[in-house]
Design a protein around this motif. Structure first.
Motif, mmCIF file in Angstrom:
data_model
loop_
_atom_site.group_PDB
_atom_site.id
_atom_site.type_symbol
_atom_site.label_atom_id
_atom_site.label_comp_id
_atom_site.label_asym_id
_atom_site.label_seq_id
_atom_site.Cartn_x
_atom_site.Cartn_y
_atom_site.Cartn_z
ATOM 1 N N ASP A 134 -8.132 -1.805 -15.934
ATOM 2 C CA ASP A 134 -9.048 -1.569 -17.047
ATOM 3 C C ASP A 134 -9.713 -0.197 -16.950
ATOM 4 O O ASP A 134 -10.815 0.013 -17.465
ATOM 5 N N ASN A 135 -9.048 0.734 -16.224
ATOM 6 C CA ASN A 135 -9.422 2.154 -16.195
ATOM 7 C C ASN A 135 -10.804 2.396 -15.579
ATOM 8 O O ASN A 135 -11.586 3.216 -16.061
ATOM 9 N N VAL A 136 -11.109 1.686 -14.527
ATOM 10 C CA VAL A 136 -12.343 1.914 -13.773
ATOM 11 C C VAL A 136 -11.958 2.615 -12.468
ATOM 12 O O VAL A 136 -11.182 2.072 -11.671
ATOM 13 N N GLU A 137 -12.486 3.812 -12.283
ATOM 14 C CA GLU A 137 -12.171 4.590 -11.085
ATOM 15 C C GLU A 137 -13.123 4.204 -9.959
ATOM 16 O O GLU A 137 -14.346 4.272 -10.124
ATOM 17 N N LEU A 138 -12.537 3.822 -8.837
ATOM 18 C CA LEU A 138 -13.314 3.352 -7.696
ATOM 19 C C LEU A 138 -13.148 4.309 -6.519
ATOM 20 O O LEU A 138 -12.079 4.895 -6.323
ATOM 21 N N VAL A 139 -14.223 4.475 -5.752
ATOM 22 C CA VAL A 139 -14.193 5.208 -4.480
ATOM 23 C C VAL A 139 -14.295 4.159 -3.376
ATOM 24 O O VAL A 139 -15.328 3.500 -3.230
ATOM 25 N N VAL A 140 -13.198 4.001 -2.622
ATOM 26 C CA VAL A 140 -13.097 2.928 -1.635
ATOM 27 C C VAL A 140 -13.159 3.530 -0.244
ATOM 28 O O VAL A 140 -12.476 4.516 0.053
ATOM 29 N N ASP A 141 -13.976 2.962 0.599
ATOM 30 C CA ASP A 141 -14.103 3.349 2.005
ATOM 31 C C ASP A 141 -13.584 2.195 2.850
ATOM 32 O O ASP A 141 -14.145 1.093 2.827
ATOM 33 N N VAL A 142 -12.492 2.448 3.588
ATOM 34 C CA VAL A 142 -11.843 1.391 4.361
ATOM 35 C C VAL A 142 -11.811 1.785 5.832
ATOM 36 O O VAL A 142 -11.974 2.953 6.198
ATOM 37 N N SER A 143 -11.603 0.802 6.663
ATOM 38 C CA SER A 143 -11.418 0.988 8.106
ATOM 39 C C SER A 143 -10.030 0.486 8.463
ATOM 40 O O SER A 143 -9.714 -0.689 8.245
ATOM 41 N N LEU A 144 -9.203 1.393 9.021
ATOM 42 C CA LEU A 144 -7.831 1.057 9.378
ATOM 43 C C LEU A 144 -7.742 0.839 10.885
ATOM 44 O O LEU A 144 -8.173 1.693 11.671
ATOM 45 N N TYR A 145 -7.206 -0.293 11.273
ATOM 46 C CA TYR A 145 -7.005 -0.643 12.675
ATOM 47 C C TYR A 145 -5.522 -0.432 12.977
ATOM 48 O O TYR A 145 -4.665 -1.163 12.482
ATOM 49 N N TRP A 146 -5.221 0.581 13.811
ATOM 50 C CA TRP A 146 -3.838 0.984 14.012
ATOM 51 C C TRP A 146 -3.614 1.325 15.483
ATOM 52 O O TRP A 146 -4.560 1.431 16.272
ATOM 53 N N SER A 147 -2.356 1.531 15.836
ATOM 54 C CA SER A 147 -2.013 1.876 17.215
ATOM 55 C C SER A 147 -0.691 2.623 17.233
ATOM 56 O O SER A 147 0.087 2.596 16.270
ATOM 57 N N ILE A 148 -0.447 3.313 18.363
ATOM 58 C CA ILE A 148 0.811 4.020 18.594
ATOM 59 C C ILE A 148 1.735 3.089 19.377
ATOM 60 O O ILE A 148 1.333 2.558 20.421
ATOM 61 N N ILE A 149 2.961 2.923 18.896
ATOM 62 C CA ILE A 149 3.903 2.029 19.579
ATOM 63 C C ILE A 149 5.055 2.798 20.209
ATOM 64 O O ILE A 149 5.692 2.310 21.143
ATOM 65 N N ASP A 150 5.365 3.987 19.710
ATOM 66 C CA ASP A 150 6.472 4.774 20.256
ATOM 67 C C ASP A 150 6.087 6.242 20.161
ATOM 68 O O ASP A 150 6.093 6.834 19.078
ATOM 69 N N ILE A 151 5.747 6.819 21.306
ATOM 70 C CA ILE A 151 5.285 8.206 21.314
ATOM 71 C C ILE A 151 6.405 9.167 20.920
ATOM 72 O O ILE A 151 6.179 10.187 20.267
ATOM 73 N N GLU A 152 7.639 8.847 21.310
ATOM 74 C CA GLU A 152 8.756 9.736 21.000
ATOM 75 C C GLU A 152 9.001 9.796 19.496
ATOM 76 O O GLU A 152 9.171 10.871 18.907
ATOM 77 N N LYS A 153 9.024 8.639 18.835
ATOM 78 C CA LYS A 153 9.203 8.617 17.385
ATOM 79 C C LYS A 153 8.061 9.328 16.674
ATOM 80 O O LYS A 153 8.275 10.045 15.691
ATOM 81 N N MET A 154 6.861 9.117 17.159
ATOM 82 C CA MET A 154 5.706 9.715 16.496
ATOM 83 C C MET A 154 5.775 11.244 16.560
ATOM 84 O O MET A 154 5.560 11.938 15.561
#
Length: 700
Positions: free
Chosen positions: A390-410
């Motif tokens: 419905d064309n409402v612009e939102l400013v979203v602040d999120v927290s991402l929980y992540w990790s590295i699983i393969d240093i070579e690929k990264m």
């Protein structure tokens, strides 16, 4: 005095003047020693001191002398005499009209011709620790005069350099000082203390320098006149030769405040302490090679060695990973759970560093250099904009929980892993939110964000070809890692049996690497099987969870409306929670009442059972009394005596009445009975038949 033109008269006047001059000189000698200057002028006038024409001064006399010469008259020479008186330590330098010089030393008076010039100067008193340089203007010779003395300059002497008005101090060198002296031939020499150095007339002195007192961990790099370098190390007292130079270099040293190596410009350099956690990387400037010194001890470089870097030992913890580039450009990956987790970077190698975005929008505005990568899961905050259906612009602040699983690929896939994770998650979330209205988003925003980011797999979604390839590749990597681990275990067992330490060490390192690879492959397989979006796994990272911290509308008016909706929703939820709370309280109260009644029932049943038991015991006790009474009266066994049920009841009733009468008699109550109520016969155990019949009729 102005003599006349007569020769005889002039002679008489000259004699009188000489007599006056002699008397004046004797008189002056009797006076205190001060400077007096007497000038005696003798003139020849035309006609004596008094003329017909009045004289207007000395200039007029000269004019008239000239005019007299023009007339051819006789004019005598004009003699001039002067006298100077000198104090002690004063000297007069007299220069006559022909340029000849003479000196007169005080104290006393000196006469000289008035056509000569005189200059007074003081004698030079030279202390013991001072000197002066004297130059002879006639012969151009130079000499040094040292104290302790009084110096009278000669007629052609002057102080050098010109303009000098005082004596110079001789350098007083202490035991730890020296100076470089250059003679008239340009030859340099060292003058070392402890001494009072008295320079010669042509000696040129440098500033006083301190000797280099080197400690055991200090050294100097010295260059001689031929450009050859040498190292002088302590403990020693070093005095460089006159033509040698102590090099001031940008040298490494350990800052004791923070324990970090730093560079600074110094002449006395510090040796480097090589220990378990520090090594030295050195450039051999004579051959151009690099060397790394790891032998523990005090390191002092050679004459042509330059310390490029003080290396700190890299110590990786079990959850840390890193990579470095060797001299051929190949990437070497190191894991913290392997045996090779403590090491020094070899020469010509370079640590792989990435610049990660740390700003809120991950636009690479602020970065942090990372070379040691932590594979533990961590949180990062991210802010972005999205728009609802419905064309409402939102400013979203999120927290991402992540990790590295393969240093070579990264490392091989991205240079900014947090930026890539946030950018991809944003694109997926924008696509998911664009299909929802504002009210739908407000109802279940966390679930929408998580599904949009690809954290929660959708049950009705079909596995993509890319995801299937990633999962199959992860399974194959796990299988290969398992085979490699088994081979490494066999090699290690064989190495243990052989007893060769080098082979055993290499096999142990290979076994550790194989275990690390198997652990990484198993983790990748687990993530590939549960992940919905293969983007993260292809870059060696895993997005575990996404949580919404806050959101707002970019349009202020819409944001006000949104805040009102949120407030109403919050009020409604608050009321619902309040009502739920009251209901829970009421239910708890009802459950409590039910439990209380249940316990009351149990209590009553217990009390009744106790009363029954108590009555039974009391009845048994009364029956035992009666049995004993009958046994005593009849002498028969009470058990053989049989009494009917009616008699037993009447007996029980009578006993209760007796208890009642006893209780009433012991109390303060009054009881009124009629004769009909009591039908008792004294001496009889049982009531009479008439009374019993009346009693029975009343009961009926």
């Amino acid at each position: 005095f102005t003599p006349c033109s007569c020769v005889f008269h002039n002679f008489i006047i000259y004699m009188l003047c000489y007599l006056i001059h002699y008397i004046s000189f004797v008189f002056l000698l009797s006076l205190p020693r001060h400077q007096y200057f007497f000038f005696f002028f003798f003139f020849q006038a035309e006609d004596g001191i008094r003329d017909a024409q009045e004289s207007r001064g000395l200039g007029d006399v000269y004019k008239r002398q000239v005019s007299t010469q023009s007339t051819g008259k006789y004019i005598a020479d004009m003699p001039l005499f002067c006298c100077v008186c000198l104090e002690e330590n004063q000297q007069a330098l007299i220069t006559n009209c022909s340029g000849d010089r003479s000196v007169a030393n005080g104290p006393g008076c000196k006469c000289y011709g008035c056509c000569a010039s005189v200059e007074t100067r003081s004698a030079i008193v030279i202390p013991e620790d001072s000197f002066v340089l004297v130059e002879n203007l006639d012969t151009a010779e130079r000499r040094a005069e040292h104290g302790q003395t009084k110096l009278w300059l000669g007629p052609m002497d002057r102080l050098h350099p010109p303009g000098t008005v005082s004596v110079s101090k001789c350098p007083n060198l202490s035991k730890d000082q020296y100076m470089v002296v250059t003679d008239m031939k340009g030859i340099k020499r060292n003058e070392v203390g402890e001494q009072l150095f008295r320079p010669g007339p042509f000696d040129s002195m440098s500033s006083v320098k301190n000797c280099y007192n080197l400690a055991q961990n200090e050294f100097l790099r010295i260059k001689d006149q031929n450009g050859k370098l040498r190292i002088e190390r302590g403990e020693a007292r070093i005095i460089p030769d006159p033509l040698e130079t102590v090099l001031v270099e940008n040298s490494w040293s350990i800052n004791h405040a923070n324990g970090k190596p730093e560079k600074r410009m110094v002449d006395v350099q510090q040796a480097i302490n090589i220990d378990e956690h520090h090594a030295v990387l050195v450039r051999n400037e004579d051959v151009g090679t690099l060397e790394q010194y790891t032998d523990q001890g005090l390191f002092v470089p050679g004459p042509y060695q330059q310390i490029l870097e003080i290396q700190e030992k890299i110590v990786l913890q079990e959850f840390e990973r890193m990579a470095y580039k060797d001299e051929t450009g190949k990437l070497i990956f190191i894991s913290g759970d392997s045996e090779m987790r403590n090491f020094f970077i070899p020469p010509f190698c370079e640590k792989v560093t990435q610049d990660w975005s740390i700003d809120l929008r991950k636009e690479h505005a602020q970065t942090r250099s990372i070379w040691k990568f932590d594979v533990r899961p961590s949180y990062m905050q991210y802010e972005f904009q999205c728009r609802t259906v419905d064309n409402v612009e939102l400013v979203v602040d999120v927290s991402l929980y992540w990790s590295i699983i393969d240093i070579e690929k990264m490392i091989m896939s991205t240079a900014d892993a947090p930026g890539d994770v946030c950018t991809h998650a944003r694109s997926k979330i924008i696509q998911s939110v664009s299909n929802k209205s504002l009210m739908e988003f407000l109802t279940d925003f966390n679930e929408i964000i998580r599904k949009g980011a690809g954290v929660d797999p959708q049950p009705d979604s079909v596995e993509s070809f890319e995801h299937r390839e990633v999962r199959e590749a992860a399974i194959e990597d796990t299988r290969k890692a398992t085979v490699a681990l088994e081979a490494a275990q066999r090699e290690f067992s064989e190495a243990e049996q052989s007893g060769d330490l080098d082979v055993k060490s290499a096999a142990l390192a290979q076994l550790s690497v194989a275990r690390s690879h198997l652990k990484t492959a198993a983790r990748q397989q687990s993530i590939a099987e549960r992940a919905h979006d293969p983007f993260y796994g292809s870059r060696g990272v895993d997005l575990i969870s996404v949580e919404v911290l806050q959101f707002s509308c970019s349009n202020p008016e819409t944001d006000v409306t949104l805040q009102e909706i949120i407030k109403e929703t919050a009020d409604r939820l608050k009321k619902e929670e309040f009502q739920k709370g009251e209901n829970v309280v009421a239910m708890k109260k009802m459950e409590g009442d039910i439990e209380l009644e249940r316990k009351n029932k149990e209590l009553i049943e217990i009390k009744k059972s106790h009363l029954i038991i108590e009555s039974k015991i009391e009845g048994q006790a009364e029956a035992q009394k009666i049995k004993s009474y009958i046994e005593e009266l009849t002498g028969q066994d009470p058990d053989s005596l049989k009494i009917g049920q009616g008699e037993a009841v009447d007996m029980f009733t009578m006993l209760r009445k007796m208890d009642t009468i006893k209780m009433l008699s012991e109390g303060k109550s009054s009881m009124y009975i009629t004769p009909d109520d009591v039908n008792l016969s004294i001496g009889h155990l049982y009531p009479s038949q008439e009374g019993a019949a009346n009693h029975t009729s009343r009961r009926k």
